[in-house]
Design an enzyme around this catalytic site. Structure first.
Site, PDB file in Angstrom:
ATOM      1  N   ASP A 194     -14.187  -7.504   3.483  1.00 31.23           N
ATOM      2  CA  ASP A 194     -13.007  -8.020   3.610  1.00 31.23           C
ATOM      3  C   ASP A 194     -12.038  -7.278   3.062  1.00 31.23           C
ATOM      4  O   ASP A 194     -12.027  -6.782   1.996  1.00 31.23           O
ATOM      5  CB  ASP A 194     -13.031  -9.616   3.398  1.00 31.23           C
ATOM      6  CG  ASP A 194     -13.421  -9.990   1.843  1.00 31.23           C
ATOM      7  OD1 ASP A 194     -14.089  -9.141   1.401  1.00 31.23           O
ATOM      8  OD2 ASP A 194     -12.929 -10.820   1.066  1.00 31.23           O
ATOM      9  N   GLU A 195     -10.740  -7.612   3.192  1.00 32.40           N
ATOM     10  CA  GLU A 195      -9.477  -7.449   2.612  1.00 32.40           C
ATOM     11  C   GLU A 195      -9.587  -5.873   1.969  1.00 32.40           C
ATOM     12  O   GLU A 195      -9.430  -5.904   0.714  1.00 32.40           O
ATOM     13  CB  GLU A 195      -9.134  -8.245   1.484  1.00 32.40           C
ATOM     14  CG  GLU A 195      -8.876  -9.704   2.140  1.00 32.40           C
ATOM     15  CD  GLU A 195      -8.524 -10.742   1.022  1.00 32.40           C
ATOM     16  OE1 GLU A 195      -7.512 -11.751   1.098  1.00 32.40           O
ATOM     17  OE2 GLU A 195      -9.318 -10.907   0.263  1.00 32.40           O
ATOM     18  N   VAL A 196      -9.760  -4.895   2.739  1.00 33.19           N
ATOM     19  CA  VAL A 196      -9.822  -3.640   2.363  1.00 33.19           C
ATOM     20  C   VAL A 196      -8.517  -3.154   2.356  1.00 33.19           C
ATOM     21  O   VAL A 196      -7.958  -2.980   3.312  1.00 33.19           O
ATOM     22  CB  VAL A 196     -10.726  -2.691   3.100  1.00 33.19           C
ATOM     23  CG1 VAL A 196     -11.048  -1.062   2.559  1.00 33.19           C
ATOM     24  CG2 VAL A 196     -12.034  -3.280   3.378  1.00 33.19           C
TER      25      VAL A 196
END
Ligand code: NAG
Ligand code: NAG
Ligand code: NAG
Ligand code: NAG
Ligand code: NAG
Length: 559
Positions: free
Chosen positions: A355-357
């Site tokens: 997630d959330e790279v």
């Protein structure tokens, strides 16, 4: 005018022990809870002897039995194993040490008129496990059970049967919940009852986060207790993140050696083993998450070269970004690392995060730019992520004991090609569209978007969780079959040992009922409200500091 105590309606003679059982509660309600509404929230009277989460089918009659510790036996009639024997020890303690058993309560009841209309005694619970125990809980395990409380020749007996040890565990919890405290403690009354039960979804989890704050082992074990009481079956252990790396790897001790908050805030192999074993005894799977390539700052100090150096102009600026996907050594490291994870955690699933790279650091780094040029993916950072995830999935798929992985929705959203058996966990807003897309793509999915318990607000927010149903999106029945269930998430930024339990429970219990109970029985928060009050009180009696749902009270313990 003065009223004598005897003519006070609270103390009118009640004919049956059943009614006295109910009246015990009523006396306290009348004496403690005057006034029906406060601050806009109605006072909610808890139910008695109802089960949370509500079973598929409950049939009761007006006949009832009494039971107490001196004349009640648990009897194992077929297969057994340590899981069952320890569960019986647990439930004997839960059932026969309720707060009505204390001295003060006995004194309170001395004035009660003791004119017994005799009910049949319930002499025991027979436990019939018709197949051998399985060692570890797993996705799709059988959790169905039946309970029958009935009588012949004026003697009551109860039977709990299942083909699976996990069903027996769920049934013991249910049995403990149908008992109503009798005013002559420590005894109970229980109606003649038939229950047929089993889960709606196979994956009913809670995410805990031990990176933002370290959670002592005991808090994790308490959490497992309460999960099982809610018939939830997965502890999703988000064990490391950017802030700290408390997981002790034997192959790479520097990870926690340099990445933990300090050397007291660690999970050593023995402690992880204890969590897994405690989970097993409660029918709760422990699914670890090692989130990459983002959320990985704490890996950096112990594993040089793992993270991407960020550049300012043409020089590294000393900060680091996501995992460096261009460094081939990183894949050898990940292979070793996940091999150990797979040996340590018996569950077939591991959560790989994703997630959330943030792409900013990748964008700044000239080696990354060169690599992307060579791969013909210049400018497409989603594709770069895919290069990384593809290799990671390949590594994990080849581990002998793992045959599944869970990833956060972004991996799917960024167009990364994922293996067909990947489970996509949906957490962002707009989940209806996302679930429709994910299942249209043929992927299994878990819902979390509407169950982020770390977001707190004023009011009875359990009702919001209760109004969210994983089937509530436009999809075919084939698409809906791909829904494995969901998870409540209690992220740890503002949660540590002081508030983990009260902030999570009983708010997560709303999620538990959505995921266990039939859709048509778990739609109406108003009809659930008195039941969740009763359940919350049961958790309080059992010693857990679970928070209030609104104006109400539990008998005993000044709560
Ligand atoms: C249990 O039995 C009592 C006493 O006969 C009766 O009043 C009550 O309605 C019954 N409860 C249920 C849930 O059937
Ligand atoms: C419970 O088991 C003991 C030992 O087998 C037996 O003596 C006793 O009668 C049983 N009690 C009831 C109520 O069945
Ligand atoms: C419990 O036993 C009854 C009677 O033998 C049987 O019909 C039922 O299927 C069993 N339930 C479960 C969950 O195994
Ligand atoms: C990139 O494109 C060039 C020119 O079309 C081609 O020769 C090369 O094989 C490609 N490289 C990769 C990794 O696909
Ligand atoms: C499902 O589709 C209908 C018709 O297109 C639409 O009105 C409705 O809002 C959609 N429901 C959800 C939950 O997306």
């Amino acid at each position: 005018m003065n009223k004598s105590t005897n003519s006070d309606s609270r103390f009118v003679h009640k004919e049956s022990r059943y009614e006295r059982g109910i009246m015990w509660r009523e006396v306290l309600i009348l004496s403690l809870a005057s006034g029906a509404a406060h601050g806009g929230f109605p006072y909610i009277t808890p139910t008695q002897g109802q089960v949370w989460p509500i079973p598929r089918e409950v049939k009761t009659t007006e006949k009832y039995f009494i039971m107490g510790p001196e004349n009640f036996n648990f009897t194992i009639k077929a297969h057994t194993c340590d899981v069952l024997e320890l569960a019986l020890a647990r439930y004997s303690a839960i059932i026969f040490s309720y707060p009505g058993g204390d001295k003060q309560k006995k004194a309170d009841h001395e004035n009660w008129r003791n004119n017994d209309i005799s009910a049949d005694p319930l002499t025991g619970l027979d436990i019939v496990l018709t197949k051998e125990c399985e060692k570890y809980p797993y996705l799709g395990m059988n959790e169905e059970y039946d309970i029958r409380v009935s009588s012949s020749n004026n003697v009551g007996t109860a039977t709990l049967n299942s083909t699976s040890i996990w069903g027996i565990l769920r049934g013991l919890e249910t049995f403990s919940q149908i008992l109503i405290p009798d005013p002559k403690p420590p005894t109970y009354v229980v109606n003649e009852t038939i229950i047929k039960d089993g889960p709606r979804f196979p994956h009913r989890g809670l995410l805990i986060d031990t990176s933002r704050h370290y959670l002592p082992l005991l808090q994790i074990l308490y959490t497992i207790d309460i999960l099982a009481m809610n018939k939830m079956n997965v502890l999703h252990w988000h064990i490391v993140d950017s802030q700290s790396f408390p997981y002790v790897s034997e192959a790479f001790p520097e990870l926690s050696g340099k990445g933990a908050y300090n050397q007291e805030r660690l999970y050593a192999p023995e402690e992880i083993g204890q969590v897994i074993d405690y989970g097993r005894l409660n029918g709760v799977r422990v699914v670890p998450e090692f989130d990459t390539p983002g959320h990985t700052q704490s890996w950096g100090p112990g594993q040089p070269g793992f993270l991407t150096p960020c550049y300012s102009g043409d020089k590294p600026d000393g900060t680091f970004g996501p995992v460096d996907p261009t460094n081939e050594d990183n894949y050898d490291f990940l292979k070793e690392f996940f091999k150990e994870v797979a040996e340590r955690f018996p569950d077939h699933y591991v959560h790989l995060g994703g997630d959330e790279v943030s792409f900013d650091c990748w964008k700044s780094n000239p080696q990354i730019t060169d690599f992307m040029k060579k791969e013909n993916i210049t400018g497409d950072y989603g594709k770069l992520e895919e290069v990384y995830i593809t290799k990671l999935l390949e590594i994990v798929s080849n581990l002998p004991t793992k045959n599944g992985y869970i990833i956060w929705q972004e991996v799917f959203d960024n167009g990364v090609k994922i293996a067909p058996d990947t489970v996509v966990q949906v957490w962002k807003g707009g989940w209806q569209d996302e679930m429709a897309k994910v299942t249209e793509g043929g992927f299994k999915t878990l819902l979390s978007s509407c169950w982020y318990l770390d977001y707190i607000s004023y009011g009875a927010d359990w009702r919001n969780y209760y109004s969210c149903d994983p089937f509530d999106f436009n999809g075919t029945s084939t698409q809906k079959e791909l829904i494995q269930g969901g998870e409540a998430c209690i992220w740890g930024e503002f949660v540590d040992k002081t508030n983990l339990i009260p902030r999570t429970w009983p708010r997560a219990s709303a999620v538990a009922e959505k995921l266990w109970s039939p859709e048509e029985l778990s739609k109406d928060a108003n009809s659930a409200a008195p039941r969740i009050e009763e359940f919350r009180c049961k958790l309080v009696y059992r010693g857990y500091n679970v928070e209030s749902l609104g104006p109400s009270f539990c008998m005993g313990d000044n709560i």
